[in-house]
Design a protein around this motif. Structure first.
Motif, PDB file in Angstrom:
ATOM      1  N   VAL A 109       0.820  -1.207   0.000  1.00  0.00           N
ATOM      2  CA  VAL A 109       0.000   0.000   0.000  1.00  0.00           C
ATOM      3  C   VAL A 109       0.858   1.263   0.000  1.00  0.00           C
ATOM      4  O   VAL A 109       0.461   2.299  -0.536  1.00  0.00           O
ATOM      5  CB  VAL A 109      -0.972  -0.010   1.201  1.00  0.00           C
ATOM      6  CG1 VAL A 109      -0.231   0.164   2.511  1.00  0.00           C
ATOM      7  CG2 VAL A 109      -2.067   1.053   1.024  1.00  0.00           C
ATOM      8  N   ASN A 110       2.058   1.191   0.573  1.00  0.00           N
ATOM      9  CA  ASN A 110       2.955   2.342   0.560  1.00  0.00           C
ATOM     10  C   ASN A 110       3.701   2.459  -0.762  1.00  0.00           C
ATOM     11  O   ASN A 110       4.028   3.560  -1.204  1.00  0.00           O
ATOM     12  CB  ASN A 110       3.960   2.262   1.709  1.00  0.00           C
ATOM     13  CG  ASN A 110       3.369   2.706   3.033  1.00  0.00           C
ATOM     14  OD1 ASN A 110       2.387   3.452   3.058  1.00  0.00           O
ATOM     15  ND2 ASN A 110       3.934   2.253   4.132  1.00  0.00           N
ATOM     16  N   GLN A 111       4.011   1.336  -1.385  1.00  0.00           N
ATOM     17  CA  GLN A 111       4.751   1.400  -2.642  1.00  0.00           C
ATOM     18  C   GLN A 111       3.969   2.123  -3.731  1.00  0.00           C
ATOM     19  O   GLN A 111       4.553   2.730  -4.621  1.00  0.00           O
ATOM     20  CB  GLN A 111       5.115  -0.022  -3.111  1.00  0.00           C
ATOM     21  CG  GLN A 111       6.159  -0.703  -2.236  1.00  0.00           C
ATOM     22  CD  GLN A 111       7.410   0.129  -2.043  1.00  0.00           C
ATOM     23  OE1 GLN A 111       7.982   0.652  -3.005  1.00  0.00           O
ATOM     24  NE2 GLN A 111       7.833   0.284  -0.788  1.00  0.00           N
ATOM     25  N   SER A 112       2.641   2.088  -3.651  1.00  0.00           N
ATOM     26  CA  SER A 112       1.843   2.800  -4.656  1.00  0.00           C
ATOM     27  C   SER A 112       2.099   4.305  -4.599  1.00  0.00           C
ATOM     28  O   SER A 112       1.973   5.007  -5.609  1.00  0.00           O
ATOM     29  CB  SER A 112       0.353   2.516  -4.453  1.00  0.00           C
ATOM     30  OG  SER A 112      -0.116   3.098  -3.247  1.00  0.00           O
ATOM     31  N   LEU A 113       2.484   4.802  -3.412  1.00  0.00           N
ATOM     32  CA  LEU A 113       2.771   6.232  -3.288  1.00  0.00           C
ATOM     33  C   LEU A 113       3.991   6.638  -4.099  1.00  0.00           C
ATOM     34  O   LEU A 113       4.140   7.804  -4.465  1.00  0.00           O
ATOM     35  CB  LEU A 113       2.974   6.599  -1.818  1.00  0.00           C
ATOM     36  CG  LEU A 113       1.753   6.447  -0.908  1.00  0.00           C
ATOM     37  CD1 LEU A 113       2.142   6.655   0.552  1.00  0.00           C
ATOM     38  CD2 LEU A 113       0.657   7.428  -1.301  1.00  0.00           C
ATOM     39  N   SER A 114       4.874   5.680  -4.390  1.00  0.00           N
ATOM     40  CA  SER A 114       6.089   6.000  -5.151  1.00  0.00           C
ATOM     41  C   SER A 114       5.785   6.311  -6.609  1.00  0.00           C
ATOM     42  O   SER A 114       6.655   6.785  -7.336  1.00  0.00           O
ATOM     43  CB  SER A 114       7.093   4.846  -5.060  1.00  0.00           C
ATOM     44  OG  SER A 114       6.595   3.689  -5.720  1.00  0.00           O
TER      45      SER A 114
END
Length: 463
Positions: free
Chosen positions: A391-396
């Motif tokens: 879910v955090n990697q999508s922010l990249s």
């Protein structure tokens, strides 16, 4: 294990980002979420009302939005990585959009996330303090419909009310006797109110520039912009002029620091920014920061209260990127509060704050590129602290190098061609499938119609 009780204060862009960040944890029964919103609907600052002063409940009006407002930075700089403009509107749009489309976009994401069920509308938070003995927050609330009050207990509190709703006023000798109208930009509701009038704008912020342009666009006779700083050097039309700092008003005559004057002023619009104001917080948790400060002294990473890390503030810094920044901050709050990311000890937090403050103080007020680089590095810093999961990697997907480059292109056009910078379009940073620059249907300076329906009709015909 009992659920972590989390209170979120405010259902504007920051609060909505935070609710979405916690959504999976709520589904997994890890947290209990309650968001308190004083207004009758979500959107925070972006929720337009023609009212000024106080509402029907005697509460101060939150919104600073006005009719005919268009975004003054490109939509590509505020695009969500998990919900693009094309996802929402189904067509390619220019980079600068009316307020109604920005509002529809970010609230559309909230609707898709089904988070409205966590929000208690028309509910004012009256007081927040921490009970050291019980290790929990006491949150006093009032239902504005019924007048009933209650005290609820939470393990964590997130303040997401923003800081663009309490005007920072200025004291000018003689202004209290000015025979015309005096208002702060917070009360500005439309440039069409000032057709044929001579305006004095006090301040040099982005809002001062935008209100000057709006009033010129809709037919003000003249606009004088008074500032303590050196003018940026915009190529203004003849009807707009820069002036030094104002020192006094005598009837309808403005007197400036260099002894020059301007006569026949009809309206004074004060554009001197907004104060950080959180009157519902206990005194020990009052955030003290200047109106332009990016790194408040009390907050680690401009988010976590150093002496009480169970308290977080979202959206406290001024922003270039806004929505992507809010998502990053909300993700870090989630990771810290769920125990995925551990904060350093108090001394290390203060050292970090001091280092960022030292860098910020070295930046000149009008050095927009340096301020942009500063915020970009801050966002990199936040991303590096996030727990490594999907879910955090999508922010990249929001490429900060591309975002920085895009914003520098925007700033160059903003400074060199103030009347036409909104006519330039950019490609999406995050949407690799639906990305292209869009030719505008009508130059912004000539486009009086800001309705969502007509604008969407124009660009959907281009598909």
């Amino acid at each position: 294990m009992s659920k972590l009780r989390i209170a979120i204060i405010g259902a504007g862009p920051c609060g909505l980002s935070q609710l979405l960040a916690f959504k999976q944890a709520e589904q997994e029964q890890q947290v209990e979420l309650v968001c308190f919103e004083r207004q009758s609907d979500w959107g925070g600052l972006w929720l337009y009302t023609s009212l000024i002063g106080t509402d029907v409940y005697g509460e101060p009006i939150h919104s600073s939005m006005y009719r005919q407002l268009w975004s003054n930075n490109p939509k590509e700089a505020i695009e969500f990585t998990d919900y693009t403009f094309y996802d929402h509107f189904g067509c390619f749009l220019p980079s600068y959009l009316p307020r109604s489309l920005i509002y529809d976009y970010f609230t559309g994401r909230a609707k898709a996330g089904n988070i409205r069920r966590f929000i208690r509308f028309n509910t004012a938070v009256r007081h927040v303090d921490f009970n050291d003995e019980k290790n929990e927050f006491n949150v006093n609330i009032e239902d504005l419909h019924t007048g009933s009050v209650d005290c609820l207990n939470f393990d964590r509190v997130i303040v997401a009310t923003g800081h663009y709703n309490v005007p920072n006023m200025t004291n000018i000798d003689g202004m209290d006797q000015f025979p015309g109208r005096v208002l702060h930009s917070h009360e500005f509701r439309g440039a069409d109110e000032f057709v044929g009038l001579n305006l004095l704008i006090i301040g040099s912020s982005f809002s001062a520039v935008d209100i000057a342009l709006q009033c010129y666009k809709f037919g003000a006779r003249s606009v004088t912009i008074s500032s303590r700083r050196e003018p940026i050097g915009f190529k203004w039309p003849a009807e707009i002029k820069d002036a030094p700092a104002i020192v006094r008003m005598e009837s309808q005559t403005a007197h400036f620091k260099d002894d020059s004057t301007v006569d026949n002023i009809n309206v004074i619009i004060i554009c001197t920014g907004y104060r950080h104001s959180y009157p519902f917080m206990a005194k020990r948790f009052h955030l003290h920061a200047s109106i332009t400060e990016f790194v408040p002294s009390n907050l680690y990473k401009s988010i976590f209260w150093i002496d009480q890390p169970h308290l977080a503030y979202l959206g406290a810094p001024r922003q270039f990127f806004s929505f992507p920044l809010f998502d990053l901050q909300a993700a870090l709050v989630r990771d810290v509060f769920l125990g995925h990311t551990k904060l350093p000890d108090r001394d290390q937090q203060q050292i970090d704050v001091n280092e960022w403050q030292k860098r910020e103080k070295a930046i000149a007020p009008n050095d927009f590129f340096a301020l942009l680089d500063f915020q970009t590095d801050y966002m990199r810093d936040i991303f590096a602290l996030l727990y490594a999961y999907d879910v955090n990697q999508s922010l990249s997907k929001f490429d900060l190098d591309k975002g920085n480059h895009l914003m520098k292109k925007f700033l160059e056009s903003f400074v060199t061609d103030i009347l036409h910078y909104r006519d330039i379009s950019f490609e999406s940073i995050v949407d690799t499938k639906n990305k292209k620059t869009v030719e505008i249907c009508k130059p912004w300076i000539k486009n009086i119609d800001d309705s969502m329906e007509n604008l969407l009709s124009d660009y959907r015909q281009k598909l």
